[in-house]
Design a protein around this motif. Sequence first.
Motif, mmCIF file in Angstrom:
data_model
loop_
_atom_site.group_PDB
_atom_site.id
_atom_site.type_symbol
_atom_site.label_atom_id
_atom_site.label_comp_id
_atom_site.label_asym_id
_atom_site.label_seq_id
_atom_site.Cartn_x
_atom_site.Cartn_y
_atom_site.Cartn_z
ATOM 1 N N UNK A 112 0.851 -1.188 0.000
ATOM 2 C CA UNK A 112 0.000 0.000 0.000
ATOM 3 C C UNK A 112 0.891 1.243 0.000
ATOM 4 N N UNK A 113 0.668 2.101 -0.962
ATOM 5 C CA UNK A 113 1.459 3.323 -1.035
ATOM 6 C C UNK A 113 0.983 4.336 -0.001
ATOM 7 N N UNK A 114 1.781 5.353 0.234
ATOM 8 C CA UNK A 114 1.379 6.447 1.106
ATOM 9 C C UNK A 114 0.155 7.150 0.531
ATOM 10 N N UNK A 115 -0.709 7.676 1.412
ATOM 11 C CA UNK A 115 -1.875 8.413 0.930
ATOM 12 C C UNK A 115 -1.612 9.917 0.866
ATOM 13 N N UNK A 116 -0.340 10.303 0.825
ATOM 14 C CA UNK A 116 0.029 11.717 0.711
ATOM 15 C C UNK A 116 -0.251 12.203 -0.707
ATOM 16 N N UNK A 117 -0.984 13.282 -0.819
ATOM 17 C CA UNK A 117 -1.217 13.948 -2.102
ATOM 18 C C UNK A 117 -0.107 14.990 -2.265
ATOM 19 N N UNK A 118 0.899 14.659 -3.067
ATOM 20 C CA UNK A 118 2.082 15.516 -3.172
ATOM 21 C C UNK A 118 1.741 16.912 -3.692
ATOM 22 N N UNK A 119 0.877 16.999 -4.694
ATOM 23 C CA UNK A 119 0.527 18.304 -5.260
ATOM 24 C C UNK A 119 -0.191 19.183 -4.246
ATOM 25 N N UNK A 120 -1.171 18.601 -3.531
ATOM 26 C CA UNK A 120 -1.904 19.366 -2.518
ATOM 27 C C UNK A 120 -0.991 19.747 -1.360
ATOM 28 N N UNK A 121 -0.091 18.841 -0.977
ATOM 29 C CA UNK A 121 0.824 19.128 0.124
ATOM 30 C C UNK A 121 1.736 20.301 -0.219
ATOM 31 N N UNK A 122 2.237 20.348 -1.454
ATOM 32 C CA UNK A 122 3.081 21.461 -1.874
ATOM 33 C C UNK A 122 2.298 22.779 -1.846
ATOM 34 N N UNK A 123 1.042 22.740 -2.301
ATOM 35 C CA UNK A 123 0.202 23.947 -2.272
ATOM 36 C C UNK A 123 -0.031 24.413 -0.841
ATOM 37 N N UNK A 124 -0.322 23.459 0.062
ATOM 38 C CA UNK A 124 -0.546 23.806 1.470
ATOM 39 C C UNK A 124 0.726 24.360 2.113
ATOM 40 N N UNK A 125 1.884 23.840 1.723
ATOM 41 C CA UNK A 125 3.146 24.351 2.266
ATOM 42 C C UNK A 125 3.382 25.791 1.825
ATOM 43 N N UNK A 126 3.092 26.097 0.560
ATOM 44 C CA UNK A 126 3.256 27.471 0.079
ATOM 45 C C UNK A 126 2.286 28.414 0.788
ATOM 46 N N UNK A 127 1.047 27.944 1.011
ATOM 47 C CA UNK A 127 0.062 28.768 1.721
ATOM 48 C C UNK A 127 0.510 29.053 3.145
ATOM 49 N N UNK A 128 1.021 28.019 3.837
ATOM 50 C CA UNK A 128 1.507 28.203 5.207
ATOM 51 C C UNK A 128 2.705 29.146 5.243
ATOM 52 N N UNK A 129 3.570 29.025 4.235
ATOM 53 C CA UNK A 129 4.739 29.897 4.175
ATOM 54 C C UNK A 129 4.324 31.351 3.962
ATOM 55 N N UNK A 130 3.349 31.588 3.080
ATOM 56 C CA UNK A 130 2.875 32.950 2.843
ATOM 57 C C UNK A 130 2.221 33.528 4.091
ATOM 58 N N UNK A 131 1.469 32.709 4.816
ATOM 59 C CA UNK A 131 0.848 33.176 6.057
ATOM 60 C C UNK A 131 1.915 33.520 7.092
ATOM 61 N N UNK A 132 2.956 32.692 7.166
ATOM 62 C CA UNK A 132 4.069 32.983 8.083
ATOM 63 C C UNK A 132 4.742 34.296 7.684
ATOM 64 N N UNK A 133 4.956 34.492 6.399
ATOM 65 C CA UNK A 133 5.605 35.699 5.898
ATOM 66 C C UNK A 133 4.761 36.944 6.187
ATOM 67 N N UNK A 134 3.439 36.835 6.049
ATOM 68 C CA UNK A 134 2.557 37.966 6.346
ATOM 69 C C UNK A 134 2.629 38.345 7.819
ATOM 70 N N UNK A 135 2.626 37.335 8.695
ATOM 71 C CA UNK A 135 2.759 37.615 10.128
ATOM 72 C C UNK A 135 4.113 38.239 10.438
ATOM 73 N N UNK A 136 5.132 37.809 9.719
ATOM 74 C CA UNK A 136 6.472 38.350 9.926
ATOM 75 C C UNK A 136 6.522 39.842 9.581
ATOM 76 N N UNK A 137 5.856 40.233 8.498
ATOM 77 C CA UNK A 137 5.847 41.644 8.114
ATOM 78 C C UNK A 137 5.096 42.482 9.141
#
Length: 279
Positions: A234-259
């Motif tokens: 059984x392969x991992x159930x990680x959706x790589x494309x969605x995970x990358x999108x969520x990581x970018x969203x979290x990074x942008x939110x972190x960056x906004x709080x930083x500013x």
Amino acid sequence: MFKGFYTVASGMISQQRKTEMLANNMANANTPGFKADQSSMRAFPEMLLQRFDQRKIPTENGLKLPFNTPVGPINTGVYMQEAIPKFIQGDLRETELHTDVALIDINIPANEENGLKGTVLFTVQHPNGDVRYTRNGNFTVDGEGFLTTAGGLYVLNERGGRIQLSGDKFTINSRGVLTGENGETARLGIGFAENPQRLIKEGDGLFRTEDGNELPNAYNADGVQFTVQQGFLERSNVDAAKTMTDMLTAYRAFEANQKVLQAYDRSMEKAANDIGRIG
């Protein structure tokens, strides 16, 4: 002013933890049986701000009475409450290895409390003697003939005992019955978790129960239908494309709080160096 510092800092910390969780998901995208974590964000309790003032009463002595004027609510921050594994079955990958085994969900009842489906898992023996559970069927046979996981944990049979074989040429049917080269038989231990969210995730794809009690036997569980497939993983159930999108969203939110934090810092610097300057 300082309340803003705390609010922004809590936002940065929560996004950092979410990014770490997503990075761990991405790192295990090719790990057999891995269940991706999903975050649960919650806000701290809100506070109601009020302005204190005085109201003059037209009397002979000029009586003044204190009163409060509501300003409005303010949120004190956010935090990542927990990381919850997502127990959706991953895709199957054929390996043609006798020691690779996959669990295939056919009909798994939903939990009455949260409406989520349960899950079935292999039972293995932890080094401390306790039972652990995993969906990773990447097994092997050690030097003594015991069936073990890739991490060296003993795979258990239906009765909780270790499975010893005469060699690695064995067969497993769809009901989990294992037959060795010399005719020895055993049945893979499969546990059924009615509410998977009560399982506690450990490292190396292992899970344990909250109370330490063993899960019920999946073969005898009402309404539970599954099959065992040899030569597949059984392969991992990680959706790589969605995970990358969520990581970018979290990074942008972190960056906004930083500013925002930098803006607060500049305001405090002016308050300390310019406004407070004398002469």
